[in-house]
Design an enzyme around this catalytic site. Structure first.
Site, PDB file in Angstrom:
ATOM      1  CB  SER A 392      -0.934   0.009   1.212  1.00  0.00           C
ATOM      2  OG  SER A 392      -1.783  -1.111   1.189  1.00  0.00           O
ATOM      3  CG  HIS A 455      -2.643   3.901   3.146  1.00  0.00           C
ATOM      4  ND1 HIS A 455      -3.970   3.530   3.219  1.00  0.00           N
ATOM      5  CD2 HIS A 455      -1.955   2.744   2.966  1.00  0.00           C
ATOM      6  CE1 HIS A 455      -4.078   2.222   3.084  1.00  0.00           C
ATOM      7  NE2 HIS A 455      -2.870   1.722   2.939  1.00  0.00           N
TER       8      HIS A 455
END
Length: 610
Positions: A392, A455
């Site tokens: 991610s 993220h």
């Protein structure tokens, strides 16, 4: 009104009536309407007029065989499209030339005179040649001339009349470069070579709309795909100019567009990364004795936390106190389970392949790896009690790079010369959807099992890397000669993002290693990654908690004297084991004890309860 065609290398003059000017073809004259009819039919007069060497259509074709019938057809379309703006390539004059309309020397119009240009907005070149007033009610000045200009013209016109096509080219040049003062002739018109490239770009945009229809870019990826298509059209225009100058066969836009997905233009780095991630998922299941953990333990349908730690999951304590720095790199190819893997691979396929095909494998590798490592370091500092895996961070790095590319070329994306004119309202909606897209991803990061630090950190690093690694539009394409100062500033801007990224990674690594690997320097910062919901409910009624205690497991010890469970060995989310003596809370109710495991986890596995 009368017109004269005055070539820089010829000395012929011809007079025409008020509604049509005439030119000589060596065997007679054609008035404007006759010429335009021949122009529409593509007869020999077309090349007799547009090439001063009097070449026939067959002679005009550039050296080398035309690759296909499609290329031959498109070649004719492109040549006609250029001529509508007064542009052509002359073999006899050795390059692109342009016919510009100039007013008579005695004409002075201060109201319309701006930097040696008379603007006739809304008047097409065809209308100007026919010499009649358009719906704007404006007519060209009496005695206006058509002058041929090339790059070697010694005495360019002092003043030009800009028709609709001329104005579009000038505005497009500014929006593509962000510069108002491009390389022009002294008369104020755009250099013929630059004008032809811009016209080719407009032609490529028209061909794209014919093939794919009108694009409706929504969200980050929609805008980036739109930008990638614009970049391909610019590359084709540059390739077409190179082929004209080198005498190479014409390469159609359609063939050029299809070639972008073939051969060495394929996203090999993305392929390799997906293969590695797939292999590591299979290895993780194998290391877990080919067992899938219960959904109550791992809702991602995958192995246990112990297996992931064994294979290299992010574990701050091991990184800081056991010197296992490789755990900052290995999480990017590990996944918690099948669900986690499928979502990340879908995102990697769409985003990674788009970035790599636009900017190359090296740029895609940098944009993925640096944000993935940088995001993992930030997560290790702020969430030391969590283990984490997944690509991610790198994927959000790719998204950040897409945002950087969109921001750099913002004016181009919303240009009326690139998009459909008059769509300002749609542009506002695109901007709103872009903000909603970013907000949605940020809100998604406030849920369990999603590491928002990885993220958001990856996105910031990706934006910085994108500023440095994303290819800019070539200034040489626009005929701009940069000074040394401008070149130095461009080099500085080119590398500043990477310098900041590498510097930030070094600083955060020092902060990480200076810590104890157990406690966070900012306990409350964990709310950036997760917020208990609903906040007004007590722990027993919340939909989710901001820790991994909901999936806690433990081994129980049975007292030989009482037969009750008198101690628990908690397997904490960070991989450590805590011993909990029950004392007066000893019981034989296994289900009740299991329901209390999250409470014990919050009390003993973490110093600060969220």
């Amino acid at each position: 009104m009368s017109f004269r065609d005055r070539s820089t290398s010829g000395d012929h003059d011809s007079e025409a009536s008020a509604s049509a000017y005439s030119f000589s073809d060596g065997g007679g004259t054609l008035n404007t309407r006759e010429f335009l009819n021949q122009y529409e039919e593509g007869s020999e007069y077309e090349d007799d007029y547009f090439d001063e060497g009097g070449m026939t259509p067959a002679d005009y074709t550039l050296p080398g065989a035309i690759p296909s019938i499609n290329s031959q057809t498109e070649y004719d379309e492109n040549r006609r499209f250029a001529k509508e703006a007064g542009l052509r390539y002359s073999v006899t004059q050795g390059g692109d030339i342009r016919q510009v309309i100039v007013p008579p020397a005695e004409h002075k119009n201060s109201r319309n005179n701006f930097r040696n240009r008379l603007s006739y907005k809304g008047v097409t070149r065809r209308e100007a040649l026919e010499g009649y007033s358009t719906k704007s009610g404006r007519a060209l000045p009496e005695g206006s001339e058509v002058v041929t200009v090339d790059s070697a013209t010694l005495e360019p016109p002092a003043q030009v009349i800009e028709t609709q096509e001329d104005i579009q080219l000038r505005h497009l040049a500014y929006q593509l470069t962000g510069r108002r003062h491009l390389q022009r002739d002294r008369g104020g018109s755009i250099n013929p070579q630059l004008a032809r490239r811009l016209r080719d770009f407009q032609f490529a945009q028209n061909k794209r709309r014919e093939k794919y229809g009108h694009e409706k870019p929504w969200g980050i990826m929609g805008l980036y795909d739109h930008l990638a298509s614009i970049r391909i059209d610019i590359e084709w225009a540059e390739d077409a100019a190179w082929r004209r100058n080198k005498g190479e066969p014409y390469h159609s836009w359609d063939d050029f567009d299809e070639a972008k997905n073939k051969g060495f233009n394929q996203p090999f780095f993305t392929y390799i990364l997906m293969v590695i991630c797939t292999a590591m998922l299979v290895i993780s299941i194998w290391q877990n004795d080919w067992q899938i953990e219960k959904l109550s333990i791992n809702p991602m349908i995958g192995p246990s936390a112990e297996t992931l730690i064994k294979l290299g999951a992010k574990q701050t304590n091991a990184i800081v106190n056991e010197g296992e720095g490789w755990r900052l790199i290995t999480p990017m190819v590990l996944h918690a389970g099948a669900i986690h893997y499928l979502f990340n691979m879908m995102a990697l396929w769409f985003i990674g392949s788009a970035v790599e095909q636009s900017h190359g494998s090296i740029a895609a590798c940098i944009i993925f790896v640096l944000p993935a490592v940088g995001g993992t370091i930030i997560s290790a500092i702020c969430l030391p009690e969590y283990i984490s895996v997944g690509a991610s961070g790198g994927i959000f790095g790719l998204i950040g790079a897409c945002i950087a590319d969109v921001v750099i070329n913002w004016s181009l994306l919303f240009s009326d010369n690139v998009n459909d004119s008059g769509k300002r309202c749609r542009h506002i909606w695109i901007l709103l959807w872009l903000l909603v897209d970013i907000a949605f991803n940020s809100l998604l990061g406030l849920t369990p099992f999603v590491d928002n630090f990885t993220h958001l950190g990856g996105m910031i690093y990706g934006f910085l890397c994108g500023v440095s690694t994303m290819d800019r539009l070539s200034m040489g394409f626009f005929g701009i000669k940069q000074t040394r100062c401008q070149q130095a500033r461009q080099i500085f801007t080119r590398f500043i993002g990477l310098v900041i990224s590498v510097g930030a990674i070094m600083v955060t690594t020092i902060i990480l290693l200076e810590g104890d690997g157990i406690t966070s320097p900012c306990p409350k910062c964990s709310y950036v990654s997760c917020v208990p919901f609903p906040p007004w409910q007590d722990d027993a009624q919340k939909w989710w908690y901001c820790d991994d205690c909901g999936n806690i497991s433990a081994d129980a010890r049975v007292s030989k004297e009482t037969g009750l469970f008198d101690a628990l060995f908690l397997h904490c989310p960070d991989g450590n084991t805590k011993t909990v003596e029950l004392f007066d809370e000893a019981t034989d109710d296994k289900e009740a004890l299991q329901n209390r495991l999250p409470t014990f986890c919050k009390q003993y596995c973490r110093d600060n309860e969220l």
